[in-house]
Design a protein around this motif. Structure first.
Motif, PDB file in Angstrom:
ATOM      1  N   LEU A  77       0.794  -1.227   0.000  1.00 40.70           N
ATOM      2  CA  LEU A  77       0.000   0.000   0.000  1.00 40.70           C
ATOM      3  C   LEU A  77       0.828   1.279   0.000  1.00 40.70           C
ATOM      4  O   LEU A  77       0.339   2.325  -0.432  1.00 40.70           O
ATOM      5  CB  LEU A  77      -0.952   0.018   1.205  1.00 40.70           C
ATOM      6  CG  LEU A  77      -2.027  -1.066   1.246  1.00 40.70           C
ATOM      7  CD1 LEU A  77      -2.886  -0.902   2.492  1.00 40.70           C
ATOM      8  CD2 LEU A  77      -2.893  -1.034  -0.003  1.00 40.70           C
ATOM      9  N   ILE A  78       2.068   1.200   0.471  1.00 41.93           N
ATOM     10  CA  ILE A  78       2.855   2.431   0.625  1.00 41.93           C
ATOM     11  C   ILE A  78       4.178   2.373  -0.146  1.00 41.93           C
ATOM     12  O   ILE A  78       4.433   3.209  -1.024  1.00 41.93           O
ATOM     13  CB  ILE A  78       3.131   2.715   2.120  1.00 41.93           C
ATOM     14  CG1 ILE A  78       1.802   2.917   2.868  1.00 41.93           C
ATOM     15  CG2 ILE A  78       4.016   3.955   2.274  1.00 41.93           C
ATOM     16  CD1 ILE A  78       1.941   3.076   4.361  1.00 41.93           C
ATOM     17  N   LEU A  79       5.023   1.405   0.166  1.00 41.97           N
ATOM     18  CA  LEU A  79       6.376   1.403  -0.396  1.00 41.97           C
ATOM     19  C   LEU A  79       6.396   1.135  -1.894  1.00 41.97           C
ATOM     20  O   LEU A  79       7.112   1.812  -2.643  1.00 41.97           O
ATOM     21  CB  LEU A  79       7.243   0.370   0.340  1.00 41.97           C
ATOM     22  CG  LEU A  79       7.417   0.598   1.847  1.00 41.97           C
ATOM     23  CD1 LEU A  79       8.316  -0.474   2.446  1.00 41.97           C
ATOM     24  CD2 LEU A  79       8.003   1.988   2.127  1.00 41.97           C
ATOM     25  N   LEU A  80       5.621   0.158  -2.357  1.00 42.65           N
ATOM     26  CA  LEU A  80       5.596  -0.138  -3.787  1.00 42.65           C
ATOM     27  C   LEU A  80       5.010   1.009  -4.613  1.00 42.65           C
ATOM     28  O   LEU A  80       5.598   1.376  -5.647  1.00 42.65           O
ATOM     29  CB  LEU A  80       4.838  -1.443  -4.059  1.00 42.65           C
ATOM     30  CG  LEU A  80       4.761  -1.878  -5.526  1.00 42.65           C
ATOM     31  CD1 LEU A  80       6.150  -2.066  -6.122  1.00 42.65           C
ATOM     32  CD2 LEU A  80       3.957  -3.172  -5.664  1.00 42.65           C
ATOM     33  N   PRO A  81       3.885   1.624  -4.203  1.00 41.91           N
ATOM     34  CA  PRO A  81       3.393   2.792  -4.957  1.00 41.91           C
ATOM     35  C   PRO A  81       4.395   3.937  -5.013  1.00 41.91           C
ATOM     36  O   PRO A  81       4.551   4.579  -6.061  1.00 41.91           O
ATOM     37  CB  PRO A  81       2.133   3.202  -4.184  1.00 41.91           C
ATOM     38  CG  PRO A  81       1.668   1.957  -3.530  1.00 41.91           C
ATOM     39  CD  PRO A  81       2.918   1.211  -3.166  1.00 41.91           C
TER      40      PRO A  81
ATOM     41  N   GLN B 265      -2.949   1.302 -10.374  1.00 36.66           N
ATOM     42  CA  GLN B 265      -2.901  -0.149 -10.245  1.00 36.66           C
ATOM     43  C   GLN B 265      -1.827  -0.597  -9.249  1.00 36.66           C
ATOM     44  O   GLN B 265      -1.995  -1.592  -8.554  1.00 36.66           O
ATOM     45  CB  GLN B 265      -2.661  -0.803 -11.609  1.00 36.66           C
ATOM     46  CG  GLN B 265      -3.858  -0.767 -12.549  1.00 36.66           C
ATOM     47  CD  GLN B 265      -4.963  -1.698 -12.115  1.00 36.66           C
ATOM     48  OE1 GLN B 265      -5.511  -1.592 -11.023  1.00 36.66           O
ATOM     49  NE2 GLN B 265      -5.307  -2.640 -12.987  1.00 36.66           N
ATOM     50  N   SER B 266      -0.719   0.150  -9.167  1.00 37.54           N
ATOM     51  CA  SER B 266       0.330  -0.206  -8.208  1.00 37.54           C
ATOM     52  C   SER B 266      -0.106   0.042  -6.772  1.00 37.54           C
ATOM     53  O   SER B 266       0.486  -0.501  -5.830  1.00 37.54           O
ATOM     54  CB  SER B 266       1.609   0.588  -8.501  1.00 37.54           C
ATOM     55  OG  SER B 266       1.472   1.953  -8.110  1.00 37.54           O
ATOM     56  N   MET B 267      -1.150   0.857  -6.576  1.00 33.07           N
ATOM     57  CA  MET B 267      -1.648   1.196  -5.240  1.00 33.07           C
ATOM     58  C   MET B 267      -2.684   0.212  -4.713  1.00 33.07           C
ATOM     59  O   MET B 267      -3.110   0.312  -3.565  1.00 33.07           O
ATOM     60  CB  MET B 267      -2.295   2.595  -5.260  1.00 33.07           C
ATOM     61  CG  MET B 267      -1.406   3.703  -5.717  1.00 33.07           C
ATOM     62  SD  MET B 267      -2.372   5.208  -5.987  1.00 33.07           S
ATOM     63  CE  MET B 267      -1.150   6.266  -6.775  1.00 33.07           C
ATOM     64  N   MET B 268      -3.113  -0.718  -5.548  1.00 33.97           N
ATOM     65  CA  MET B 268      -4.205  -1.614  -5.169  1.00 33.97           C
ATOM     66  C   MET B 268      -3.829  -2.512  -3.989  1.00 33.97           C
ATOM     67  O   MET B 268      -2.676  -2.895  -3.845  1.00 33.97           O
ATOM     68  CB  MET B 268      -4.604  -2.486  -6.358  1.00 33.97           C
ATOM     69  CG  MET B 268      -5.301  -1.733  -7.487  1.00 33.97           C
ATOM     70  SD  MET B 268      -6.832  -0.926  -6.950  1.00 33.97           S
ATOM     71  CE  MET B 268      -6.299   0.798  -6.875  1.00 33.97           C
TER      72      MET B 268
END
Length: 312
Positions: A235-239, A262-265
């Motif tokens: 939810l945080i690091l990848l987005p 989509q990266s925030m899903m």
């Protein structure tokens, strides 16, 4: 992108989840209803979103290049998320025997159930199409990298590719094939796909709401300590990592917004089913899906705001 539109969309999603939770009071989620919901969402609503998006977008050589780009970016982002989850699991949960589950839950997002309907609402048919292609990249990652990680012998078998042959994937292939040769279906077919596509978001949110009500308190208390790593990464690091990566390139605005959203899903809804198939911790998968979805109602608007600072 209007931030108020994002907030309203998330608020509507929240209300749908609440309705699903209320429905679970009278009709609890069991194997039969679970199968029914998944079949309606995966085999009816999602293919219709894909086809409806393709029918309403003008296809040309530039658009096909963008589609390939989104597909490649999806696989890269998914693998980066899995790698981040693996690293953080080894750093902060060394004694855990759930490293592979944590890694997959960190990288694989709910880009189908939530992502496609949300991108369709926020960005229109073009955004929905890119979202569907991104979701196809998630499917490829699941049935290649994901299966190899979950299998005890860590070998990739060609038979796992059969799992990638499904109705949503077929809809993408058929739709793009028809668009490439400029074949338009009759208006009645377009109207039907438009109406069936509208079922995707309500059905998916009802399903998640019913999943929430089906969780057992004992399992929640036991598994919660292992969920903070995949939830934080997903939810945080990848987005944030995706925002910095995409910011380096001069891509089309709708493409950038779709990939970032989509990266925030939250974590993929089918995680528990995937884990059960390969004798992994399905309860942890279900709990992470539910918790990340609830927290995603807060983090997605926040990440969209961060995204707007970089894009505008």
């Amino acid at each position: 992108m209007e931030f108020t539109i994002v907030f309203q969309s998330i608020l509507i999603i929240t209300m749908m989840i609440i309705i699903g939770a209320i429905l679970a009071r009278t009709s609890p989620l069991n194997n039969e209803t679970r199968t029914l919901f998944i079949n309606m969402i995966v085999n009816v609503a999602m293919p219709c979103i894909i086809l409806s998006s393709i029918f309403h977008v003008d296809m040309n050589e530039d658009m096909f290049r963008k589609i390939v780009l989104v597909f490649v970016l999806s696989i890269i982002i998914n693998v980066v998320g899995i790698a981040m989850g693996w690293i953080f699991a080894n750093l902060f949960q060394k004694g855990s025997n759930r490293t592979r589950e944590i890694a997959l839950l960190s990288g694989l997002g709910n880009t189908g159930f939530i992502g496609i309907p949300l991108c369709a609402a926020l960005l229109g048919p073009e955004g929905a199409l890119y979202a569907a292609i991104f979701d196809a990249g998630v499917d490829v990652t699941i049935w290649t990298v994901g299966v190899v990680m979950l299998q005890k012998n860590r070998k990739f078998a060609l038979q796992t590719l059969k799992s990638m042959i499904n109705i949503p994937t077929a809809a993408i292939v058929i739709g793009l094939f028809a668009a490439f040769f400029n074949m338009k279906p009759p208006e009645i077919i377009i109207g039907l796909t438009d109406r069936l596509a509208a079922l995707a978001a309500p059905l998916a949110m009802f399903y998640i709401g019913m999943m929430i009500m089906g969780l057992q308190r004992g399992i929640v208390r036991q598994s919660v300590p292992q969920t903070w790593v995949p939830i934080t990464v997903k939810l945080i690091l990848l987005p944030i990592a995706t925002i910095f990566m995409i910011h380096l390139f001069n891509f089309d605005a709708v493409l950038i917004q779709t990939v970032l959203i989509q990266s925030m899903m939250p974590t993929i809804t089918l995680a528990s089913i995937l884990f059960a198939r390969y004798s992994a911790d399905e309860q942890m998968g279900a709990l992470t899906t539910v918790l990340s979805t609830l927290l995603g109602l807060i983090t997605i608007p926040f990440m969209v705001y961060i995204m707007s600072l970089f894009i505008n």
